[in-house]
Design a protein around this motif. Structure first.
Motif, mmCIF file in Angstrom:
data_model
loop_
_atom_site.group_PDB
_atom_site.id
_atom_site.type_symbol
_atom_site.label_atom_id
_atom_site.label_comp_id
_atom_site.label_asym_id
_atom_site.label_seq_id
_atom_site.Cartn_x
_atom_site.Cartn_y
_atom_site.Cartn_z
ATOM 1 N N ASN A 193 -53.868 -10.326 10.949
ATOM 2 C CA ASN A 193 -52.977 -11.351 11.459
ATOM 3 C C ASN A 193 -52.547 -12.216 10.284
ATOM 4 O O ASN A 193 -53.379 -12.621 9.471
ATOM 5 N N ALA A 224 -51.649 -15.285 10.052
ATOM 6 C CA ALA A 224 -52.269 -16.614 10.004
ATOM 7 C C ALA A 224 -53.644 -16.536 9.345
ATOM 8 O O ALA A 224 -54.028 -17.427 8.586
ATOM 9 N N PHE A 255 -56.101 -14.998 17.781
ATOM 10 C CA PHE A 255 -55.491 -14.113 16.791
ATOM 11 C C PHE A 255 -55.929 -12.664 16.995
ATOM 12 O O PHE A 255 -55.127 -11.736 16.838
ATOM 13 N N GLN A 309 -53.945 -11.486 20.050
ATOM 14 C CA GLN A 309 -52.561 -11.205 19.677
ATOM 15 C C GLN A 309 -52.473 -9.873 18.924
ATOM 16 O O GLN A 309 -51.608 -9.041 19.220
ATOM 17 N N SER A 361 -47.073 -16.206 18.375
ATOM 18 C CA SER A 361 -47.393 -16.934 17.137
ATOM 19 C C SER A 361 -47.048 -18.405 17.272
ATOM 20 O O SER A 361 -47.814 -19.274 16.849
#
Length: 107
Positions: free
Chosen positions: A31, A33, A50, A53, A98
């Motif tokens: 991810n 991030a 995360f 996702q 996001s």
């Protein structure tokens, strides 16, 4: 033709395995991030959203490759349109989720 389908099916299986591992919260977190976060941020961040996702995105990518493999084998036109729809859904989900995760982390 069959070799291409086998390669696409193999990539699909890999994506499904990555999806399952992400839903379980195991393995490397693919991810942005997390990847671009500093060591301090990585230690303090809640990784569950995360991982979720990433799991959903890997699931959708697996479906895309699976359908592409079937499209090669079956040579149908309608599967192509389903693939395009899933690609669009994947991009929209990645962007919207996001933004939602970012908003939740700032609160």
């Amino acid at each position: 033709m069959i070799v291409g389908a086998i390669i696409l099916f193999a990539i699909s299986v890999l994506a499904f395995v990555m999806s399952i591992r992400s839903f379980m919260g195991k393995g490397y977190l693919f991810n942005n991030a997390y990847i671009y976060a500093s060591e301090q941020e990585r230690e303090s961040m809640d990784k569950r959203p995360f991982y979720r996702q990433s799991g959903i995105v890997f699931l959708l990518v697996g479906i895309i490759f699976l359908l592409n493999g079937f499209n090669i084998l079956l040579e149908t036109k309608w599967i192509f349109y389903v693939i395009i729809a899933i690609v669009i859904i994947t991009f929209v989900y990645a962007i919207v989720s996001s933004v939602a995760i970012g908003k939740n982390n700032k609160q």
